[in-house]
Write an enzyme that holds these catalytic residues in place. Sequence first.
Site, PDB file in Angstrom:
ATOM      1  N   HIS A 268       0.823  -1.212   0.000  1.00 26.59           N
ATOM      2  CA  HIS A 268       0.000   0.000   0.000  1.00 26.59           C
ATOM      3  C   HIS A 268       0.852   1.255   0.000  1.00 26.59           C
ATOM      4  O   HIS A 268       2.057   1.211   0.234  1.00 26.59           O
ATOM      5  CB  HIS A 268      -0.981   0.014   1.172  1.00 26.59           C
TER       6      HIS A 268
ATOM      7  N   CYS B 149       2.568  -4.968   6.551  1.00 22.46           N
ATOM      8  CA  CYS B 149       2.394  -4.749   5.112  1.00 22.46           C
ATOM      9  C   CYS B 149       3.702  -4.274   4.488  1.00 22.46           C
ATOM     10  O   CYS B 149       4.708  -4.100   5.165  1.00 22.46           O
ATOM     11  CB  CYS B 149       1.288  -3.716   4.872  1.00 22.46           C
TER      12      CYS B 149
END
Length: 159
Positions: free
Chosen positions: A112, A134
């Site tokens: 992301h 992430c």
Amino acid sequence: MKSKAIWMLSLFLSLPALAQVDLVKVDKSKRRLYLLQGETVIREYRIALGKNPQGHKQQEGDQRTPEGEYTLDYVSEESAFYRSVHISYPNETDLAQARERGVSPGGDIKIHGLRDGEQRPPQFIQSFDWTNGCIALTNAEMDEFIRLVKMGTPIHIEW
């Protein structure tokens, strides 16, 4: 107007428009993400990882980025971060290992952009590990990543 058109053309020509990304490779130890076409690296990005990056993700909340073979399965525009691509973690092995330990493997692992509303410069944010597991790119890099990588592309993550 002419200079903007020239800039747009140079940007377009700098992207491998017809390149087919066969594999996304993440080297956690180097904090790098590579887009590969065959054996050729067509893009390299500096990444930020989970706050506890060394080793494979063991359970929910350990702030580790998983290691292994996964698939990039869908794009999401709805999150607390600028655009994201979901990684198919946990796989069957991850689920089995978590069951053996009696823990949740966690999930919702993505590539992301920066947190929505982030005011600090992207170069500063990307200079340290700040995610919960992430893989983070800058927003501009996230746009390019989504343009170049088709969903269904495999991702290999290693230390």
